[in-house]
Design a protein around this motif. Structure first.
Motif, PDB file in Angstrom:
ATOM      1  N   ASN A 167       1.139   9.568  -9.599  1.00  0.00           N
ATOM      2  CA  ASN A 167       1.328  10.213  -8.294  1.00  0.00           C
ATOM      3  C   ASN A 167       0.075  10.128  -7.447  1.00  0.00           C
ATOM      4  O   ASN A 167       0.126   9.805  -6.255  1.00  0.00           O
ATOM      5  CB  ASN A 167       1.717  11.681  -8.474  1.00  0.00           C
ATOM      6  N   ALA A 168      -1.068  10.439  -8.062  1.00  0.00           N
ATOM      7  CA  ALA A 168      -2.333  10.377  -7.326  1.00  0.00           C
ATOM      8  C   ALA A 168      -2.607   8.954  -6.869  1.00  0.00           C
ATOM      9  O   ALA A 168      -3.072   8.716  -5.749  1.00  0.00           O
ATOM     10  CB  ALA A 168      -3.477  10.893  -8.192  1.00  0.00           C
ATOM     11  N   LEU A 169      -2.299   8.019  -7.758  1.00  0.00           N
ATOM     12  CA  LEU A 169      -2.521   6.621  -7.416  1.00  0.00           C
ATOM     13  C   LEU A 169      -1.612   6.196  -6.259  1.00  0.00           C
ATOM     14  O   LEU A 169      -2.055   5.521  -5.320  1.00  0.00           O
ATOM     15  CB  LEU A 169      -2.270   5.756  -8.649  1.00  0.00           C
ATOM     16  N   ASN A 170      -0.356   6.620  -6.308  1.00  0.00           N
ATOM     17  CA  ASN A 170       0.553   6.316  -5.199  1.00  0.00           C
ATOM     18  C   ASN A 170       0.018   6.858  -3.886  1.00  0.00           C
ATOM     19  O   ASN A 170       0.113   6.210  -2.838  1.00  0.00           O
ATOM     20  CB  ASN A 170       1.939   6.908  -5.467  1.00  0.00           C
ATOM     21  N   ASN A 171      -0.540   8.068  -3.936  1.00  0.00           N
ATOM     22  CA  ASN A 171      -1.115   8.648  -2.719  1.00  0.00           C
ATOM     23  C   ASN A 171      -2.257   7.794  -2.191  1.00  0.00           C
ATOM     24  O   ASN A 171      -2.351   7.544  -0.988  1.00  0.00           O
ATOM     25  CB  ASN A 171      -1.626  10.067  -2.999  1.00  0.00           C
ATOM     26  N   HIS A 172      -3.139   7.372  -3.107  1.00  0.00           N
ATOM     27  CA  HIS A 172      -4.252   6.513  -2.701  1.00  0.00           C
ATOM     28  C   HIS A 172      -3.733   5.256  -2.006  1.00  0.00           C
ATOM     29  O   HIS A 172      -4.253   4.848  -0.965  1.00  0.00           O
ATOM     30  CB  HIS A 172      -5.067   6.090  -3.927  1.00  0.00           C
ATOM     31  N   ILE A 173      -2.739   4.636  -2.638  1.00  0.00           N
ATOM     32  CA  ILE A 173      -2.229   3.378  -2.088  1.00  0.00           C
ATOM     33  C   ILE A 173      -1.580   3.623  -0.732  1.00  0.00           C
ATOM     34  O   ILE A 173      -1.745   2.831   0.200  1.00  0.00           O
ATOM     35  CB  ILE A 173      -1.246   2.726  -3.084  1.00  0.00           C
ATOM     36  N   ARG A 174      -0.870   4.751  -0.609  1.00  0.00           N
ATOM     37  CA  ARG A 174      -0.237   5.045   0.676  1.00  0.00           C
ATOM     38  C   ARG A 174      -1.283   5.206   1.768  1.00  0.00           C
ATOM     39  O   ARG A 174      -1.139   4.704   2.885  1.00  0.00           O
ATOM     40  CB  ARG A 174       0.631   6.304   0.560  1.00  0.00           C
ATOM     41  N   HIS A 175      -2.370   5.914   1.437  1.00  0.00           N
ATOM     42  CA  HIS A 175      -3.450   6.071   2.421  1.00  0.00           C
ATOM     43  C   HIS A 175      -4.067   4.723   2.762  1.00  0.00           C
ATOM     44  O   HIS A 175      -4.357   4.443   3.932  1.00  0.00           O
ATOM     45  CB  HIS A 175      -4.526   7.014   1.886  1.00  0.00           C
ATOM     46  N   ALA A 176      -4.291   3.923   1.729  1.00  0.00           N
ATOM     47  CA  ALA A 176      -4.894   2.609   1.970  1.00  0.00           C
ATOM     48  C   ALA A 176      -4.014   1.776   2.904  1.00  0.00           C
ATOM     49  O   ALA A 176      -4.506   1.058   3.772  1.00  0.00           O
ATOM     50  CB  ALA A 176      -5.111   1.873   0.654  1.00  0.00           C
ATOM     51  N   LYS A 177      -2.676   1.899   2.736  1.00  0.00           N
ATOM     52  CA  LYS A 177      -1.770   1.198   3.649  1.00  0.00           C
ATOM     53  C   LYS A 177      -1.905   1.748   5.056  1.00  0.00           C
ATOM     54  O   LYS A 177      -1.909   1.006   6.035  1.00  0.00           O
ATOM     55  CB  LYS A 177      -0.320   1.344   3.179  1.00  0.00           C
ATOM     56  N   GLY A 178      -2.025   3.075   5.159  1.00  0.00           N
ATOM     57  CA  GLY A 178      -2.177   3.715   6.461  1.00  0.00           C
ATOM     58  C   GLY A 178      -3.426   3.243   7.184  1.00  0.00           C
ATOM     59  O   GLY A 178      -3.443   3.159   8.407  1.00  0.00           O
ATOM     60  N   TRP A 179      -4.457   2.947   6.414  1.00  0.00           N
ATOM     61  CA  TRP A 179      -5.700   2.456   7.001  1.00  0.00           C
ATOM     62  C   TRP A 179      -5.717   0.943   7.107  1.00  0.00           C
ATOM     63  O   TRP A 179      -6.752   0.353   7.421  1.00  0.00           O
ATOM     64  CB  TRP A 179      -6.892   2.906   6.157  1.00  0.00           C
ATOM     65  N   ALA A 180      -4.606   0.319   6.763  1.00  0.00           N
ATOM     66  CA  ALA A 180      -4.497  -1.145   6.826  1.00  0.00           C
ATOM     67  C   ALA A 180      -5.506  -1.835   5.924  1.00  0.00           C
ATOM     68  O   ALA A 180      -5.941  -2.948   6.188  1.00  0.00           O
ATOM     69  CB  ALA A 180      -4.624  -1.658   8.262  1.00  0.00           C
ATOM     70  N   MET A 181      -5.893  -1.152   4.856  1.00  0.00           N
ATOM     71  CA  MET A 181      -6.795  -1.773   3.882  1.00  0.00           C
ATOM     72  C   MET A 181      -6.027  -2.678   2.928  1.00  0.00           C
ATOM     73  O   MET A 181      -6.600  -3.606   2.340  1.00  0.00           O
ATOM     74  CB  MET A 181      -7.527  -0.707   3.063  1.00  0.00           C
ATOM     75  N   VAL A 182      -4.773  -2.368   2.740  1.00  0.00           N
ATOM     76  CA  VAL A 182      -3.924  -3.208   1.899  1.00  0.00           C
ATOM     77  C   VAL A 182      -2.592  -3.414   2.613  1.00  0.00           C
ATOM     78  O   VAL A 182      -2.210  -2.629   3.478  1.00  0.00           O
ATOM     79  CB  VAL A 182      -3.669  -2.587   0.504  1.00  0.00           C
ATOM     80  N   GLU A 183      -1.883  -4.478   2.243  1.00  0.00           N
ATOM     81  CA  GLU A 183      -0.600  -4.781   2.870  1.00  0.00           C
ATOM     82  C   GLU A 183       0.498  -3.856   2.352  1.00  0.00           C
ATOM     83  O   GLU A 183       0.388  -3.263   1.279  1.00  0.00           O
ATOM     84  CB  GLU A 183      -0.205  -6.236   2.584  1.00  0.00           C
ATOM     85  N   ALA A 184       1.575  -3.785   3.129  1.00  0.00           N
ATOM     86  CA  ALA A 184       2.659  -2.847   2.829  1.00  0.00           C
ATOM     87  C   ALA A 184       3.324  -3.123   1.485  1.00  0.00           C
ATOM     88  O   ALA A 184       3.870  -2.209   0.874  1.00  0.00           O
ATOM     89  CB  ALA A 184       3.700  -2.887   3.934  1.00  0.00           C
TER      90      ALA A 184
END
Ligand SMILES: [Zn+2]
Length: 85
Positions: free
Chosen positions: A32-49
């Motif tokens: 869950n925590a990891l999913n949150n990190h990835i979601r934030h990273a997507k929000g910041w456009a650090m990683v692709e969708a």
């Protein structure tokens, strides 16, 4: 970001990314925590969708010096046959 291959895909064995992003006590992140990190990273456009826990996809315009494979198991990208001189 030293992990990504030529395509900008960085695959991780199951649970590996949880360990890579472990907290300061060395406790692996929960999914869950990891999913949150990835979601934030997507929000910041650090990683692709299409990024997920098993494969982070880096924006290619930031990643033009990729090395290694052009494949990704997680996203079903297979190596295309190259013409051999
Ligand atoms: Zn991938």
């Amino acid at each position: 970001m030293g992990w990504a291959n030529y395509l900008g895909h960085a695959e991780f064995p199951k649970g590996k990314l949880n360990e890579v992003l472990a907290d300061k006590h060395g406790t692996p992140l929960t999914n869950n925590a990891l999913n949150n990190h990835i979601r934030h990273a997507k929000g910041w456009a650090m990683v692709e969708a299409e990024s997920n826990r098993r494969c982070l996809v880096l924006p290619l315009h930031r990643f033009q010096k990729g090395i290694g494979d052009r494949t990704c198991e997680e996203h079903g990208i297979r190596k295309v046959k190259h013409w051999q001189p």
